[in-house]
Write a protein that holds these residues in place. Sequence first.
Motif, short mmCIF file in Angstrom:
data_model
loop_
_atom_site.label_atom_id
_atom_site.label_comp_id
_atom_site.label_asym_id
_atom_site.label_seq_id
_atom_site.Cartn_x
_atom_site.Cartn_y
_atom_site.Cartn_z
N GLN A 23 -3.27 -1.39 4.66
CA GLN A 23 -3.71 -0.04 4.29
C GLN A 23 -3.04 0.99 5.19
O GLN A 23 -2.80 0.72 6.38
CB GLN A 23 -5.25 0.04 4.42
CG GLN A 23 -5.87 1.36 4.02
CD GLN A 23 -5.76 1.65 2.54
OE1 GLN A 23 -4.69 1.94 2.04
NE2 GLN A 23 -6.86 1.59 1.83
N VAL A 24 -2.73 2.15 4.63
CA VAL A 24 -2.19 3.28 5.41
C VAL A 24 -2.96 4.54 5.05
O VAL A 24 -3.29 4.74 3.88
CB VAL A 24 -0.67 3.49 5.16
CG1 VAL A 24 0.15 2.43 5.82
CG2 VAL A 24 -0.35 3.57 3.68
N HIS A 40 3.39 -3.83 13.45
CA HIS A 40 2.51 -4.89 12.96
C HIS A 40 3.25 -6.23 12.95
O HIS A 40 4.46 -6.28 12.79
CB HIS A 40 2.02 -4.55 11.55
CG HIS A 40 0.95 -3.51 11.53
ND1 HIS A 40 -0.35 -3.77 11.91
CD2 HIS A 40 0.98 -2.19 11.19
CE1 HIS A 40 -1.07 -2.66 11.80
NE2 HIS A 40 -0.28 -1.69 11.37
N GLY A 47 3.46 0.75 3.02
CA GLY A 47 3.33 -0.44 3.86
C GLY A 47 3.70 -1.66 3.04
O GLY A 47 3.54 -1.65 1.82
N CYS A 56 3.62 4.52 18.19
CA CYS A 56 2.22 4.08 18.15
C CYS A 56 1.60 4.41 19.51
O CYS A 56 2.08 3.95 20.54
CB CYS A 56 2.16 2.58 17.90
SG CYS A 56 0.51 1.91 18.00
N VAL A 87 1.12 -5.33 6.14
CA VAL A 87 0.33 -4.09 6.26
C VAL A 87 -0.60 -4.02 5.06
O VAL A 87 -0.18 -4.21 3.91
CB VAL A 87 1.27 -2.85 6.29
CG1 VAL A 87 0.46 -1.57 6.40
CG2 VAL A 87 2.25 -2.96 7.45
N THR A 142 0.84 -1.20 0.00
CA THR A 142 0.00 0.00 0.00
C THR A 142 0.88 1.25 0.00
O THR A 142 1.96 1.27 0.59
CB THR A 142 -0.96 0.00 1.22
OG1 THR A 142 -1.69 1.23 1.24
CG2 THR A 142 -0.22 -0.15 2.53
N THR A 169 -2.76 2.79 10.35
CA THR A 169 -2.36 1.63 9.54
C THR A 169 -3.16 0.41 9.96
O THR A 169 -3.49 0.25 11.13
CB THR A 169 -0.86 1.32 9.71
OG1 THR A 169 -0.60 0.99 11.08
CG2 THR A 169 0.01 2.51 9.32
N SER A 170 -3.45 -0.45 8.98
CA SER A 170 -4.14 -1.71 9.29
C SER A 170 -3.30 -2.86 8.74
O SER A 170 -2.53 -2.67 7.80
CB SER A 170 -5.53 -1.73 8.66
OG SER A 170 -5.43 -1.70 7.25
N VAL A 198 6.21 -0.08 8.14
CA VAL A 198 5.64 1.11 7.50
C VAL A 198 6.78 2.13 7.42
O VAL A 198 7.46 2.37 8.42
CB VAL A 198 4.46 1.69 8.33
CG1 VAL A 198 3.95 2.98 7.73
CG2 VAL A 198 3.34 0.66 8.42
#
Length: 938
Positions: A154-155, A148, A125, A183, A152, A112, A166-167, A131
Amino acid sequence: MGLTRQYLRYGPAALFGLVASTRGNAALVALRGERGRGVAVPACEHVFVWDTRKGEKVLILKGLKQEVSCLCPSPDGLHLAVGYEDGSIRVFSLLSGEANITFNGHKAAVTTLQYDHLGGQLVSGSKDTDVIVWDVINESGLYRLRGHKDAVTQVLFLKEKNLLVTSGKDTLVKWWDLDTQHCFKTLVGHRTEVWGMALISEEKRLITGSADSELRVWDITYIQEGKDPDEPESKKSKGSSSRAEENTEEDETLELDEHPEERLVKCSRVGSIMREGRERVVTLATDQTGKILACHGTDAVLEVFSVLSEEEVQKKLEKKIKKAKKKAKQNSEEEPERSVELSLQEEIQRVTNIRASSKIKSFDLILSPKGELKIVLLLQNNIIESYNLNLSAQVPQAVRASRITIGGHRSDVRTLAFSSDNIAVLSAAAESVKIWNRSTLQCIRTMDCEYALCSLFVPGDRQVIIGTKTGKLQLYDLASGSLMETLNAHDGAVWSIALSPDQRGFVTGGADKCVKFWEFELVKDESSVQKRLSMKHVRILQLDEDVLCVRYSPKQTLLAVSLLDCTVKIFYIDTLKFFLSLYGHKLPVLCMDISYDGTLIATGSADRSVKIWGLDFGDCHRSLFAHDDSVMYLQFVPKSHLFFTAGKDSKIKQWDADKFEHIQTLEGHHQEVWCLALSPNGDYVVSASHDKSLRLWERTREPLVLEEEREMQREAEYEESVAKEDQPVVAGETQGETGLAGKKTIETIKAAERIMEAIELYREEMAKLQEHKAICKAAGKEVPFPVNPILRAYGNITPSAYVLEVFKKVKSSELEESLLVLPFSYVPDLLRLFNEYIHLGSEVELLCRALLFLLKIHFGQITSNHMLVTVIENLKKTTISRVSEARDLMGFNMAGLQYLKREIEAKDEVTFFADATDRFEEKKRKRKKKEKMVLAVL
């Protein structure tokens, strides 16, 4: 040593037959000043930009070797960031089509990419769970964020705050404070992987999509805003209280620490929107305005939702309260306002579902100022579709605006053939046969067919024959593009077809354990007076196993038949009597070919080996380990004992059947290579792969020396091993949440070596200068000083100036990593030179960046070295004075530009730069509104 045997190199000539790869995502880009007209899509290692209106390819952004995995256009629409499978990122200019910047930081594929709202920072990501935030303007990495535990997915940048969301596939959504680079919050309200995220309602809401049919909605409250006494309480908790009660068991919020700096955001679950799709979310995105939300799963349906703005929510709420009051009046109740609120489904409304012609892999959307939504879909079967959706209609219906298909097949190409004049190329897949012009790479004929497995051009190149999976032979006329005849040839799949050397007929082998001989004949056509070509079955050879491949010997005396029992049987053609059995392969022989003189037969098998046999006695000359997976196709180069093999390991290799040597590897395909075809003159090779691409390779005039080829191969292997080595460690730095953005590559090592060589030259020249001064003093006269040829090439510059030149040539994105691998013995000289350069005022910004980095990584050694105390003191004075001068100059220039802007605006009564278009659009909208009101009054 002279050349014992000269080979000619085959090189890549073209990539065609591909509309878009499915590994990356589609992205709408500006074309000829029109937003959303162009669509950028990955195409193996390149990026194609298509004009959706004309269906033409307008730009190719050429990659290197690695496959494209991710795309992201910049906010100004002038650049496109492209992520690759090896973790590198390149930023292309959409005007020139050239790559301006390259970033190397990730160890695995980039998953991403996202620009911030100004386009100055880019965040990436990756599958390596990291990231990285990059500075696009300075062309360098800022820092790496670790946290994470899986890839990763999505950012997202938050525009107003310097925050990042971020996910990942580790089921977590993490919030990062970019000022402190840590974080500060983790959302754990997901039971499965989080595949997508989107921000809506002016970044006050977060929507996440995971492996179920729910889209979870989270309310975001910025703590500073929450403490604002002027904010009305109703707005803060609007509609969330009862929804929170409904979802208490799933309202998950994790506050990691109670420190005040970490309490930046409060994020609470408010409910879910149900999708119609049952599978996982593949892509979840909004348009730039955040008014439209769309998502799709692993099926062919795109679900579109509309997000109400605050004004619309307020209006709807007022209407609802009015209604409730009216109802309360009738029922004589009091205070209905407290119980009235909007449900989540009313705030985020389903607009429509768009059903595409095949599975959707990715999409992008743009909302025009007129209120029309344009959506572009990248489909699994090599198609790009674009849809228009009029949102102002009573019942919005998506209308397909365009479809880009002409450039390729819908499924994998399973057979290829060249015409006798080397000009036309036939490719056939599960749904169609296409004829391509080799020189222009344009598709000149497309004909529908059944699942094709083998093919050939009929002598004369006016007709083609296709063997299908259902056991049929289909004869097509190229002039009209029509199917002339279909014959039921075999009871099972027709696996192989071979033209007889006398060109009067052909032979087919099928899964029904039969080899059938056919002849061409002319028959009367019922619809016209002229005769047409047809096929006549003349003989049959019944065997004990399924036939996988058949080949004629050049003199048409022998027939080679590959069987499912891993053997190749040779028969006499005239009597069909058995002659030889070639056994030795552990798995079935999938392909074979006989050399032009009929002395050799080469067989390629699913056991990954190629065996070369003599056709006189059936003896095995050599067994070669050819590929890392099954050998899918094999063909001799005409008039030679060289042959090509294609494998499921995505490689094409050339071999010498006399010397049993591997000559060269053609690398380009990214997935299994199903088939290839050589032109009758041997100058061209065309190959087809599971990555949907067709590639043309051309024989060049460049001689290929095997020793040099092996040396290049070893160098490539060394470069790969360097990239896989452990990264250099900075003394005193722990493996925490943050780290350096870059990674060690062969380029950073080469850059460090160049700096070391320059410092060595500087040292030598300084030593020579001292000697020269001593000689001059002893002689009592000036003796000419010999100038180093390298310095002369740079225009007789000084050794210190040469070091600066070398230093300036190091890429900005590779500077830190190059300095990190530089031995400390070179650092004292470098610091003294930095002092000299900064004092002169040259390249202050670059040198300060390098200086601060060197001080950071070698702090202990520098402070303990008494020789460097004076150097550091001098650096402190010169650096502070020069940096303040540079800052003053920049401030003065900025003030001057702002003054000029105000003067021009006051003079011409026009607005400047970016604000102009926005204000013009706003004025236009107000004028139209006024006109409508006037018309209504009239």
